[in-house]
Design a protein around this motif. Structure first.
Motif, PDB file in Angstrom:
ATOM      1  N   ILE B  86       0.845  -1.204   0.000  1.00  0.00           N
ATOM      2  CA  ILE B  86       0.000   0.000   0.000  1.00  0.00           C
ATOM      3  C   ILE B  86       0.880   1.255   0.000  1.00  0.00           C
ATOM      4  O   ILE B  86       0.648   2.193  -0.773  1.00  0.00           O
ATOM      5  N   ILE B  87       1.898   1.260   0.850  1.00  0.00           N
ATOM      6  CA  ILE B  87       2.771   2.436   0.917  1.00  0.00           C
ATOM      7  C   ILE B  87       3.465   2.656  -0.424  1.00  0.00           C
ATOM      8  O   ILE B  87       3.497   3.776  -0.952  1.00  0.00           O
ATOM      9  N   LEU B  88       3.972   1.582  -1.000  1.00  0.00           N
ATOM     10  CA  LEU B  88       4.658   1.712  -2.292  1.00  0.00           C
ATOM     11  C   LEU B  88       3.697   2.195  -3.380  1.00  0.00           C
ATOM     12  O   LEU B  88       4.059   2.998  -4.237  1.00  0.00           O
ATOM     13  N   ARG B  89       2.452   1.734  -3.296  1.00  0.00           N
ATOM     14  CA  ARG B  89       1.466   2.127  -4.304  1.00  0.00           C
ATOM     15  C   ARG B  89       1.198   3.641  -4.231  1.00  0.00           C
ATOM     16  O   ARG B  89       1.174   4.319  -5.259  1.00  0.00           O
ATOM     17  N   TYR B  90       1.047   4.168  -3.005  1.00  0.00           N
ATOM     18  CA  TYR B  90       0.793   5.608  -2.901  1.00  0.00           C
ATOM     19  C   TYR B  90       2.021   6.422  -3.301  1.00  0.00           C
ATOM     20  O   TYR B  90       1.878   7.518  -3.848  1.00  0.00           O
ATOM     21  N   VAL B  91       3.212   5.890  -3.051  1.00  0.00           N
ATOM     22  CA  VAL B  91       4.408   6.587  -3.533  1.00  0.00           C
ATOM     23  C   VAL B  91       4.400   6.623  -5.066  1.00  0.00           C
ATOM     24  O   VAL B  91       4.727   7.649  -5.673  1.00  0.00           O
ATOM     25  N   SER B  92       3.976   5.527  -5.695  1.00  0.00           N
ATOM     26  CA  SER B  92       3.938   5.527  -7.166  1.00  0.00           C
ATOM     27  C   SER B  92       2.892   6.514  -7.677  1.00  0.00           C
ATOM     28  O   SER B  92       3.106   7.176  -8.695  1.00  0.00           O
ATOM     29  N   TYR B  93       1.770   6.664  -6.963  1.00  0.00           N
ATOM     30  CA  TYR B  93       0.779   7.678  -7.368  1.00  0.00           C
ATOM     31  C   TYR B  93       1.382   9.085  -7.261  1.00  0.00           C
ATOM     32  O   TYR B  93       1.197   9.919  -8.153  1.00  0.00           O
ATOM     33  N   ALA B  94       2.077   9.341  -6.149  1.00  0.00           N
ATOM     34  CA  ALA B  94       2.653  10.668  -5.942  1.00  0.00           C
ATOM     35  C   ALA B  94       3.668  10.978  -7.030  1.00  0.00           C
ATOM     36  O   ALA B  94       3.728  12.093  -7.555  1.00  0.00           O
ATOM     37  N   ARG B 106      -4.192  10.334   1.561  1.00  0.00           N
ATOM     38  CA  ARG B 106      -4.832   9.018   1.520  1.00  0.00           C
ATOM     39  C   ARG B 106      -4.031   7.925   2.197  1.00  0.00           C
ATOM     40  O   ARG B 106      -4.539   6.827   2.387  1.00  0.00           O
ATOM     41  N   CYS B 107      -2.762   8.202   2.522  1.00  0.00           N
ATOM     42  CA  CYS B 107      -1.947   7.144   3.117  1.00  0.00           C
ATOM     43  C   CYS B 107      -1.355   7.553   4.465  1.00  0.00           C
ATOM     44  O   CYS B 107      -1.512   6.859   5.457  1.00  0.00           O
ATOM     45  N   LEU B 108      -0.696   8.692   4.504  1.00  0.00           N
ATOM     46  CA  LEU B 108       0.078   9.028   5.698  1.00  0.00           C
ATOM     47  C   LEU B 108      -0.754   9.662   6.799  1.00  0.00           C
ATOM     48  O   LEU B 108      -0.395   9.569   7.967  1.00  0.00           O
ATOM     49  N   ASN B 109      -1.875  10.288   6.420  1.00  0.00           N
ATOM     50  CA  ASN B 109      -2.708  10.962   7.417  1.00  0.00           C
ATOM     51  C   ASN B 109      -3.249   9.948   8.426  1.00  0.00           C
ATOM     52  O   ASN B 109      -4.071   9.111   8.100  1.00  0.00           O
ATOM     53  N   GLY B 110      -2.739  10.008   9.667  1.00  0.00           N
ATOM     54  CA  GLY B 110      -3.221   9.097  10.708  1.00  0.00           C
ATOM     55  C   GLY B 110      -2.530   7.744  10.740  1.00  0.00           C
ATOM     56  O   GLY B 110      -2.857   6.899  11.576  1.00  0.00           O
ATOM     57  N   LEU B 111      -1.573   7.527   9.842  1.00  0.00           N
ATOM     58  CA  LEU B 111      -0.914   6.212   9.781  1.00  0.00           C
ATOM     59  C   LEU B 111      -0.142   5.917  11.065  1.00  0.00           C
ATOM     60  O   LEU B 111      -0.207   4.818  11.603  1.00  0.00           O
ATOM     61  N   ASP B 177      11.059   9.553   1.877  1.00  0.00           N
ATOM     62  CA  ASP B 177      11.458  10.285   3.080  1.00  0.00           C
ATOM     63  C   ASP B 177      10.243  10.846   3.807  1.00  0.00           C
ATOM     64  O   ASP B 177      10.205  10.923   5.034  1.00  0.00           O
ATOM     65  N   ARG B 178       9.237  11.238   3.016  1.00  0.00           N
ATOM     66  CA  ARG B 178       8.002  11.750   3.600  1.00  0.00           C
ATOM     67  C   ARG B 178       7.313  10.681   4.437  1.00  0.00           C
ATOM     68  O   ARG B 178       6.795  10.959   5.518  1.00  0.00           O
ATOM     69  N   VAL B 179       7.309   9.447   3.900  1.00  0.00           N
ATOM     70  CA  VAL B 179       6.707   8.333   4.643  1.00  0.00           C
ATOM     71  C   VAL B 179       7.478   8.116   5.941  1.00  0.00           C
ATOM     72  O   VAL B 179       6.882   7.972   7.016  1.00  0.00           O
ATOM     73  N   ILE B 180       8.817   8.118   5.824  1.00  0.00           N
ATOM     74  CA  ILE B 180       9.651   7.877   7.012  1.00  0.00           C
ATOM     75  C   ILE B 180       9.413   8.972   8.055  1.00  0.00           C
ATOM     76  O   ILE B 180       9.247   8.686   9.239  1.00  0.00           O
ATOM     77  N   ALA B 181       9.341  10.219   7.578  1.00  0.00           N
ATOM     78  CA  ALA B 181       9.127  11.333   8.505  1.00  0.00           C
ATOM     79  C   ALA B 181       7.766  11.219   9.184  1.00  0.00           C
ATOM     80  O   ALA B 181       7.614  11.539  10.365  1.00  0.00           O
TER      81      ALA B 181
END
Lengths: 164, 184
Positions: B86-94, B106-111, B177-181
């Motif tokens: 899922i995380i990789l999929r949203y990175v590919s969308y971005a 759609r992914c990081l908010n509240g993760l 990096d955004r996901v990691i942050a």
């Protein structure tokens, strides 16, 4: 804000899949067609003030009763607001050219338009005249390439239809 | 959700001015095919990237697959693989949109809060994302060396030119990096 890219992503996300080959192809198609609209956006941005001023002058010339006391173009404040409104429409059209869809006009221009003009007692015919003037004023290849002009005119037509 | 074009429009509207920086958008258009190649490189290798990242994460922390570990029964291992995808999929969308808003909304908010509530160790998650970041950089640049790959050398064959999509590698890395942050 709707565009080809966001539509494709929303559909892929709803299905829970990675962007497929056909998704990428439709984005590629939109990218390949974008040269004309970006050219129009660039030229409109460079001349926005003049285009809006000419359109405003044209509609006041046709509907000169608006200058009478108590009418919508009677005082300096009103005049400035009328000119600003025309400029807003041209700016939204520029946004639509950038995005490649009618999203900005729909969301920020047309939505609620009827209610606002009715509440303020403003006639829409002068707006139509101003935009029609801009529609007829554009000339290819003097102002921009024929493809760019056709993108620009399509959006002007869209705005005119929303007002009439 | 925004893309590179609508982001420019929203920014211009905030100051009621026209979109002035058309040059940047023209560059986005000019580099469009390379961007699509980069998205394709991630999408076509997604399952391999995810399973390798999770395997690498477990390799470094065997406790995860022992009783009581967060990847211990197959059910939780499967959930872990699914989340990686899922995380990789949203990175590919971005990366496709050229803007991080879809990833954020759609992914990081509240993760982070969700993982905290479920007791998922974010340090392990971050490690898996870091591995995916390195993999994405390698797949987008598509320039494997004989020395490292040896007999397993394989190229996607995308017609990239000599700068090897450096800007797209940097952009994709910034989304990881955004996901990691967001998680740490």
């Amino acid at each position: 804000m709707k565009s080809v890219v966001t539509t494709v992503i929303a559909a892929a996300d709803a299905a829970g899949r990675f962007p497929s080959t056909s998704d990428l192809e439709s984005v590629q198609g939109s990218i390949q067609r974008s040269a004309a609209r970006l050219e129009a956006a660039e030229k409109l941005a460079a001349n926005l003030d003049n285009v809006a001023k000419e359109a405003y002058d044209a509609c006041i010339k046709k509907y000169s009763y608006l200058n009478n006391a108590g009418e919508a173009n009677s005082t300096d404040t009103y005049k400035a607001k009328c000119a600003r409104d025309i400029k807003h429409y041209m700016r939204l059209i520029q946004y639509c050219l950038v995005v490649g869809g009618t999203g900005p006009l729909d969301e920020w221009g047309i939505s609620g338009q009827r209610e606002v003009y009715r509440a303020l007692g403003l006639p829409t015919a002068p707006y139509v005249e101003a935009l029609s003037f801009a529609r007829n004023r554009g000339c290819a290849p003097r102002d921009m390439s024929p493809q760019a002009l056709s993108e620009y005119n399509t959006l002007l037509d869209y705005a005119i239809n929303s007002l009439s | 959700m925004l893309d590179a074009f609508s982001k420019a429009v929203v920014a211009a509207d905030a100051s009621t001015s026209v979109v002035g920086d058309i040059g940047k958008l023209k560059q986005f258009v000019a580099e469009g095919n390379r961007r699509l190649d980069a998205v394709n490189a991630i999408a076509s290798n997604a399952s391999c990237m995810v399973s390798d990242a999770v395997a690498g994460m477990i390799c470094e922390n065997q406790g995860l697959i022992q009783a009581g570990g967060n990847c211990y029964p197959n059910r939780r291992m499967a959930a872990c693989l699914r989340d990686g995808e899922i995380i990789l999929r949203y990175v590919s969308y971005a990366l496709l949109a050229g803007d991080a808003s879809v990833l954020d909304d759609r992914c990081l908010n509240g993760l982070k809060e969700t993982y905290a509530a479920l007791g998922v160790p974010t340090t392990s998650t971050v490690r898996a994302v870091q591995i995916m970041k390195a993999q994405a950089a390698a797949h987008i640049a598509d320039n494997p060396s004989e020395a490292r790959a040896g007999a397993k050398l394989r190229k996607m064959g995308t017609p990239v030119v000599n700068d090897r999509c450096a800007s797209l590698v940097a952009e994709a890395s910034s989304y990881f990096d955004r996901v990691i942050a967001a998680l740490s």
